[in-house]
Scaffold this motif. Structure first.
Motif, PDB file in Angstrom:
ATOM      1  N   PHE A 222     113.132  44.617 -13.084  1.00 39.24           N
ATOM      2  CA  PHE A 222     113.046  45.411 -14.309  1.00 39.24           C
ATOM      3  C   PHE A 222     114.424  45.916 -14.674  1.00 39.24           C
ATOM      4  O   PHE A 222     115.337  45.980 -13.835  1.00 39.24           O
ATOM      5  N   ASN A 223     114.611  46.242 -15.945  1.00 38.99           N
ATOM      6  CA  ASN A 223     115.818  46.869 -16.481  1.00 38.99           C
ATOM      7  C   ASN A 223     115.441  48.224 -17.045  1.00 38.99           C
ATOM      8  O   ASN A 223     114.454  48.328 -17.785  1.00 38.99           O
ATOM      9  N   ALA A 224     116.220  49.235 -16.718  1.00 35.35           N
ATOM     10  CA  ALA A 224     115.964  50.582 -17.232  1.00 35.35           C
ATOM     11  C   ALA A 224     117.271  51.355 -17.230  1.00 35.35           C
ATOM     12  O   ALA A 224     117.928  51.477 -16.189  1.00 35.35           O
ATOM     13  N   GLY A 225     117.649  51.877 -18.398  1.00 34.13           N
ATOM     14  CA  GLY A 225     118.853  52.693 -18.488  1.00 34.13           C
ATOM     15  C   GLY A 225     120.102  51.977 -18.039  1.00 34.13           C
ATOM     16  O   GLY A 225     120.981  52.583 -17.410  1.00 34.13           O
ATOM     17  N   ASP A 226     120.227  50.685 -18.347  1.00 36.80           N
ATOM     18  CA  ASP A 226     121.347  49.833 -17.956  1.00 36.80           C
ATOM     19  C   ASP A 226     121.384  49.541 -16.462  1.00 36.80           C
ATOM     20  O   ASP A 226     122.307  48.892 -15.981  1.00 36.80           O
ATOM     21  N   TRP A 227     120.406  50.039 -15.698  1.00 36.12           N
ATOM     22  CA  TRP A 227     120.216  49.608 -14.314  1.00 36.12           C
ATOM     23  C   TRP A 227     119.345  48.365 -14.340  1.00 36.12           C
ATOM     24  O   TRP A 227     118.460  48.215 -15.191  1.00 36.12           O
ATOM     25  N   LEU A 228     119.563  47.473 -13.402  1.00 38.60           N
ATOM     26  CA  LEU A 228     118.662  46.332 -13.250  1.00 38.60           C
ATOM     27  C   LEU A 228     118.294  46.190 -11.780  1.00 38.60           C
ATOM     28  O   LEU A 228     119.107  46.433 -10.892  1.00 38.60           O
ATOM     29  N   VAL A 229     117.042  45.834 -11.538  1.00 36.20           N
ATOM     30  CA  VAL A 229     116.518  45.613 -10.187  1.00 36.20           C
ATOM     31  C   VAL A 229     115.960  44.200 -10.139  1.00 36.20           C
ATOM     32  O   VAL A 229     115.200  43.792 -11.029  1.00 36.20           O
ATOM     33  N   ARG A 230     116.341  43.437  -9.101  1.00 34.53           N
ATOM     34  CA  ARG A 230     115.872  42.078  -8.955  1.00 34.53           C
ATOM     35  C   ARG A 230     115.449  41.817  -7.509  1.00 34.53           C
ATOM     36  O   ARG A 230     116.068  42.320  -6.561  1.00 34.53           O
ATOM     37  N   SER A 231     114.400  41.016  -7.360  1.00 37.29           N
ATOM     38  CA  SER A 231     113.920  40.607  -6.047  1.00 37.29           C
ATOM     39  C   SER A 231     113.482  39.152  -6.143  1.00 37.29           C
ATOM     40  O   SER A 231     112.602  38.812  -6.943  1.00 37.29           O
ATOM     41  N   ARG A 232     114.098  38.287  -5.328  1.00 36.64           N
ATOM     42  CA  ARG A 232     113.813  36.856  -5.386  1.00 36.64           C
ATOM     43  C   ARG A 232     113.211  36.398  -4.065  1.00 36.64           C
ATOM     44  O   ARG A 232     113.707  36.756  -2.982  1.00 36.64           O
ATOM     45  N   LEU A 247     115.217  36.123  -0.460  1.00 31.18           N
ATOM     46  CA  LEU A 247     116.645  35.878  -0.619  1.00 31.18           C
ATOM     47  C   LEU A 247     117.410  37.149  -0.961  1.00 31.18           C
ATOM     48  O   LEU A 247     118.529  37.334  -0.504  1.00 31.18           O
ATOM     49  N   TYR A 248     116.810  38.017  -1.752  1.00 29.87           N
ATOM     50  CA  TYR A 248     117.485  39.290  -2.050  1.00 29.87           C
ATOM     51  C   TYR A 248     116.546  40.234  -2.765  1.00 29.87           C
ATOM     52  O   TYR A 248     115.583  39.830  -3.413  1.00 29.87           O
ATOM     53  N   THR A 249     116.839  41.523  -2.631  1.00 29.27           N
ATOM     54  CA  THR A 249     116.225  42.593  -3.422  1.00 29.27           C
ATOM     55  C   THR A 249     117.305  43.653  -3.596  1.00 29.27           C
ATOM     56  O   THR A 249     117.794  44.213  -2.613  1.00 29.27           O
ATOM     57  N   TYR A 250     117.691  43.916  -4.827  1.00 28.94           N
ATOM     58  CA  TYR A 250     118.815  44.827  -5.027  1.00 28.94           C
ATOM     59  C   TYR A 250     118.705  45.522  -6.386  1.00 28.94           C
ATOM     60  O   TYR A 250     117.971  45.076  -7.273  1.00 28.94           O
ATOM     61  N   ALA A 251     119.472  46.592  -6.520  1.00 28.11           N
ATOM     62  CA  ALA A 251     119.640  47.300  -7.784  1.00 28.11           C
ATOM     63  C   ALA A 251     121.106  47.240  -8.175  1.00 28.11           C
ATOM     64  O   ALA A 251     121.990  47.242  -7.308  1.00 28.11           O
ATOM     65  N   GLN A 252     121.378  47.210  -9.472  1.00 28.45           N
ATOM     66  CA  GLN A 252     122.755  47.030  -9.943  1.00 28.45           C
ATOM     67  C   GLN A 252     122.981  47.781 -11.242  1.00 28.45           C
ATOM     68  O   GLN A 252     122.096  47.863 -12.091  1.00 28.45           O
ATOM     69  N   LYS A 253     124.175  48.316 -11.388  1.00 28.51           N
ATOM     70  CA  LYS A 253     124.570  48.969 -12.644  1.00 28.51           C
ATOM     71  C   LYS A 253     126.069  48.821 -12.826  1.00 28.51           C
ATOM     72  O   LYS A 253     126.842  48.922 -11.861  1.00 28.51           O
ATOM     73  N   THR A 254     126.476  48.571 -14.077  1.00 32.14           N
ATOM     74  CA  THR A 254     127.892  48.488 -14.425  1.00 32.14           C
ATOM     75  C   THR A 254     128.338  49.797 -15.056  1.00 32.14           C
ATOM     76  O   THR A 254     127.684  50.314 -15.972  1.00 32.14           O
ATOM     77  N   PHE A 255     129.463  50.330 -14.560  1.00 30.30           N
ATOM     78  CA  PHE A 255     130.088  51.523 -15.131  1.00 30.30           C
ATOM     79  C   PHE A 255     131.269  51.035 -15.964  1.00 30.30           C
ATOM     80  O   PHE A 255     132.334  50.689 -15.430  1.00 30.30           O
ATOM     81  N   VAL A 256     131.057  51.039 -17.268  1.00 29.48           N
ATOM     82  CA  VAL A 256     132.001  50.402 -18.176  1.00 29.48           C
ATOM     83  C   VAL A 256     133.361  51.081 -18.129  1.00 29.48           C
ATOM     84  O   VAL A 256     134.403  50.409 -18.156  1.00 29.48           O
ATOM     85  N   GLY A 257     133.390  52.402 -18.037  1.00 29.94           N
ATOM     86  CA  GLY A 257     134.668  53.112 -18.011  1.00 29.94           C
ATOM     87  C   GLY A 257     135.552  52.693 -16.857  1.00 29.94           C
ATOM     88  O   GLY A 257     136.781  52.705 -16.973  1.00 29.94           O
ATOM     89  N   HIS A 258     134.950  52.303 -15.746  1.00 32.37           N
ATOM     90  CA  HIS A 258     135.714  51.870 -14.567  1.00 32.37           C
ATOM     91  C   HIS A 258     135.770  50.355 -14.445  1.00 32.37           C
ATOM     92  O   HIS A 258     136.384  49.840 -13.504  1.00 32.37           O
ATOM     93  N   LYS A 259     135.105  49.635 -15.361  1.00 30.06           N
ATOM     94  CA  LYS A 259     135.057  48.178 -15.337  1.00 30.06           C
ATOM     95  C   LYS A 259     134.554  47.656 -14.001  1.00 30.06           C
ATOM     96  O   LYS A 259     135.011  46.619 -13.489  1.00 30.06           O
ATOM     97  N   SER A 260     133.609  48.364 -13.402  1.00 30.65           N
ATOM     98  CA  SER A 260     133.106  48.010 -12.079  1.00 30.65           C
ATOM     99  C   SER A 260     131.587  48.106 -12.061  1.00 30.65           C
ATOM    100  O   SER A 260     130.979  48.812 -12.864  1.00 30.65           O
ATOM    101  N   MET A 261     130.983  47.371 -11.113  1.00 28.50           N
ATOM    102  CA  MET A 261     129.541  47.431 -10.935  1.00 28.50           C
ATOM    103  C   MET A 261     129.216  47.860  -9.516  1.00 28.50           C
ATOM    104  O   MET A 261     129.992  47.635  -8.580  1.00 28.50           O
TER     105      MET A 261
END
Length: 849
Positions: A222-232, A247-261
């Protein structure tokens, strides 16, 4: 000199065009139907308007000879509307947009009552122009919000070219929105859940046995508030033996001001100078999309003797499986766990025969895997192989620095709970515009084993001439070298890891010639510390002639040093050759004849393929071999039933061997407005498009064509993060009574966002009136039609015909006749329009008043 322009709008063969003519300074829509058909009459402008073309800012009026207009039957008031400068009539017009001389494609542009261009958001997005501040917008009739772009960027020049249906803008550099630098204009947020699925089933049977294979590759998230969660997950079952891998289950978010995820969960170490081990933990790394770089995937090539299943593993994990037809295959964009571990490729033929070969890690380093910036990862190693001994905790960090546009250096350290210590560096350099080099070096110490060692690799690619390119690569290891994954494996005798390569070499060469065709060859070899060797050689030649093309492929797999029966069975050596002649038949249809040879067995065959439809494509093939002269038949059908993809196949080998297969794939999105199906898997950034409530409308998206469902929605399964992605409607698939203001959208989306792409539609009613006066006489051509506010609407064309749309049908309309009189149009229409016709016809009477 007089310019003429014919603005054609087809009325099912009834009304051919609305003719418009102008002098050099443009009476562009002034003279409607001077002569009828598509002809243009002459209208004389003052001498001042003949030899010069003032800029669009000029408002000096053109003086027309009113007596000539009256003689031609044209109301002088029509000419008054067009007397100042080139202009489009009020409303929405499909025009070509040019920005600083470069075409930006077709767009629906809106114009006000004075013919001024409305700078809508859609026009600005298509022109890659910055959007002025909100306080600069004003309301325009029928066009939504118009931004005061010219006031925000005073150097802007607007040139309206109705004679060519073009709008040309010349803007300053400050008005352009460079996607590579300006990341402030993108869409954020949005909530949705998703399911990606890829289901495969195969069954082969003969008089002796039956084999079954099924797999279910699923991804939940799912995607919520620019966070994304994936499980494969990957579930396989072969002849009753079931295997499941997460294979994986993780959450991810990009912080644009720092150009990092940030990633948390079951992840693979990324943007690192070390092999990307799978860990359960957390990592911070640069977002390559914000760095102006992209990360691609590996390419795997080979030859299949029949319709075969290909399995690709890395670090013991099955990362990709697919079906390939007989002949040479090429699998691009294989998403890797890391860039430093070999790929094990297994080709499983329909007969059950298996072949293995290795794609060396050094040959994968054709692009940089680490972006400039700093990365940090910490967690516990996840292993996939049953013989793994332990899952130690690990901490690693990498830094990358750009010295200039041609050179980048990265360096990092790694520590693990199993007393593993390592340091590494990489150098990516463009030595010349045509030559790139990648260097990698690693020093490591495995404390628990008490060994130390080093690894070094180099990858060189160069374009020797305009037609000749070459590449070489090598990797060398000392006996005591270990990477992190090696420390989790059982140790073999002699102080080395069983199966670990001591040295690897690779080379590739490609050449193209207009007369001789394209040539290419690649070679790789590896030797393990146990003395086992593996060599792989492949080559190709291709040439396209006027009516056909020829392709030839060769493959040689050589293995040595293995004595066990299992090693010989699953690592069999062999030679293969494939030659095909293909004849295109037009409309995406083709026929080919081929011959293949492997280990002394020769096969001949022919195939026919048809992919002329978006909905379905199919292939039929027949084959025989030189050994028993039995005939084999196969067929495959690929369907795209709008909301999923389905692949069906059938093969018959000889008289007693038959196989079937079926594959279903796609995605499901659950969003705030409902559930929408997609024929393509959903990526980390996607959108839901809506075309009113109209179903069956085709949209072109970055993933391929999609169609709206019963509620007018379709899924855009993949958008480029922080870059413009095009979504466009195929207007021919719209119902005839539906108009759309703008069939093109340029969506700039932030990573992890769920976007809405709305295409507002208008149910349009178009009517062709056949007009007569009270005496039954047809109204004269060129008479102007005006509304209650005395604004020009259109003109009477040949045969007394008047074309009206939408709001014009509810207005009080008058016609100015050539003798100075006025008459009022009277007509009656059905309550509901017919959606199956482009326009309706009706009789009208014009009463004098």
């Amino acid at each position: 000199m007089v310019l003429c322009y014919s603005e054609a709008r087809v009325f099912q063969g009834v009304v051919r065009c609305l003719s418009v003519c102008a002098g050099f300074r443009s009476l562009v829509l002034a003279v409607a139907a001077l002569v009828g058909g598509g002809a243009c009459g002459s209208v004389w402008a003052s001498p001042a308007g003949v030899d010069s073309v003032p800029g669009p800012a000029s408002n000096a009026a053109i003086q027309f000879d009113l007596e000539v207009l009256r003689h031609r039957g044209i109301d002088p008031k029509v000419a008054e509307f067009f007397s100042r400068k080139p202009r489009f009539a009020q409303g929405v017009r499909r025009v070509t947009l040019l920005v600083n001389g470069a075409s930006r494609g077709a767009v629906d542009a809106s114009f006000d009552t004075e013919g001024r261009l409305c700078f809508t958001r859609g026009l600005l997005e298509q022109g890659n122009l910055k959007v002025p501040q909100e306080q600069g917008l004003s309301k325009a009739v029928g066009a939504g919000h118009c931004y005061d772009f010219v006031r925000a960027f005073p150097q802007t020049e607007v040139q309206l070219l109705p004679g060519r249906q073009e709008v040309a803008l010349v803007v300053s550099a400050e008005a352009l929105r460079p996607l590579s630098e300006d990341r402030g204009v993108f869409q954020r947020g949005g909530n949705a859940a998703l399911l990606n699925y890829d289901l495969l089933g195969m069954q082969s049977q003969s008089t002796r046995m039956t084999r079954r294979y099924t797999s279910a590759n699923t991804e939940l998230g799912f995607n919520a508030g620019d966070w994304l969660v994936r499980s494969r997950q990957l579930l396989t079952e072969q002849n009753g033996v079931r295997n499941f891998q997460s294979l994986y289950t993780y959450a991810q978010k990009t912080f644009v001001g720092h150009k990092s995820m940030v990633q948390v969960g079951e992840i693979n170490i990324g943007n690192s100078v070390f092999p990307g081990a799978a860990i359960t933990g957390v990592q911070v790394m640069p977002d390559s999309a914000l760095q102006g770089q992209s990360r691609g995937g590996a390419t795997v090539e080979g030859i299949a003797q029949s319709q075969a299943r290909v399995e690709i593993r890395q670090a013991g994990a099955l990362i990709h499986t697919t079906l390939v037809p007989a002949g040479p295959f090429r699998l691009p964009n294989i998403q890797l766990l890391n860039a430093n571990t070999d790929l094990d490729v297994k080709v499983i033929e329909a007969s059950g025969e298996q072949r293995n070969f290795t794609v060396a890690a050094a040959s994968l380093a054709q692009f940089s895997y680490s972006a400039p910036g700093y990365s940090l990862a910490a967690g516990k190693v996840r292993t996939f192989r049953a013989r793994s001994m332990q899952s130690p905790a690990v901490l690693t960090g990498t830094g990358g620095w750009l010295f200039n546009a041609q050179n980048k250096v990265s360096a990092g350290l790694m520590l693990s709970q199993s007393q593993y210590r390592a340091g590494a560096f990489t150098l990516d350099s463009s030595v010349t515009p045509n030559t790139s080099v990648n260097l990698r070096g690693t020093l490591a110490s495995a404390g628990e084993e008490g060994v130390k060692g080093a690894e070094a690799s180099i990858n060189l690619n160069t374009r020797l001439t305009e037609r000749l390119s070459a590449g070489v690569n090598t990797t060398q290891r000392t006996e005591g070298f270990r990477d992190l994954l090696d420390t989790t494996q059982r140790q073999g005798g002699g102080g080395y890891i069983s199966g670990l390569s001591r040295e690897q070499y690779g080379a590739s060469l490609s050449w193209s010639d207009p007369l001789l065709g394209a040539f290419g060859a690649s070679y790789s070899t590896s030797t393990s510390f146990e003395g086992r060797g593996r060599q792989y050689l492949s080559g190709y030649w291709g040439k396209t002639f006027k009516y056909f093309s020829i392709n030839a492929n060769i493959e040689r797999i050589m293995n040595s040093g293995g004595s066990s029966s299992s090693f010989r069975r699953f690592n069999a050596s062999g030679n293969a050759a494939y030659l095909s002649v293909s004849v295109p038949l037009g409309n995406n249809r083709s026929m080919s004849t081929y011959a293949s040879k492997r280990n002394g067995l020769t096969r001949f065959g022919s195939s026919f393929s048809d992919s002329s439809s978006d909905f379905a494509s199919y292939q039929l093939a027949a084959e025989s071999n030189s050994e028993d002269h039995q005939r084999d038949f196969s067929g495959s059908l690929n369907l795209l039933p709008r909301y999923a993809r389905l692949n069906l196949g059938y093969s018959k080998y000889g008289t007693d061997y038959t196989s079937y297969r079926g594959q279903l794939s796609g995605g499901v999105v659950m969003h705030e407005d409902g559930v929408t199906l997609s024929p393509y898997p959903l990526r980390d950034t996607f959108a839901v498009a809506k075309v009113g409530d109209v179903s069956g409308v085709r949209l072109s998206t970055p993933s391929g064509p999609v169609w709206t469902d019963l509620w007018g929605r379709a899924v855009v399964s993949q958008l480029s993060a922080y870059q413009a992605s095009r979504v466009e409607i195929a207007t021919k698939t719209l119902p005839r009574n539906v108009d759309i203001q703008n069939g093109f959208k340029a969506v700039t989306a932030g990573r992890g966002s769920v976007n809405k792409v709305d295409f507002p539609v208008i149910t349009t009613r178009r009517v062709l009136l056949r007009t007569r006066d009270v005496q039954g006489q047809i109204l004269a051509k060129g008479a102007g039609v005006f509304n209650a506010e005395d604004q020009f609407v259109t003109s009477v064309v040949g045969g007394g015909k008047i074309f009206l749309t939408n709001d014009q049908l509810s207005e009080r309309l008058t016609v100015r006749l050539g003798d100075g009189n006025h008459c009022l149009l009277n007509y009656r229409l059905p309550d509901k329009a017919d959606p199956n016709v482009y326009f309706e016809s009706a009789d009208a009477t014009c009463n004098l008043f």
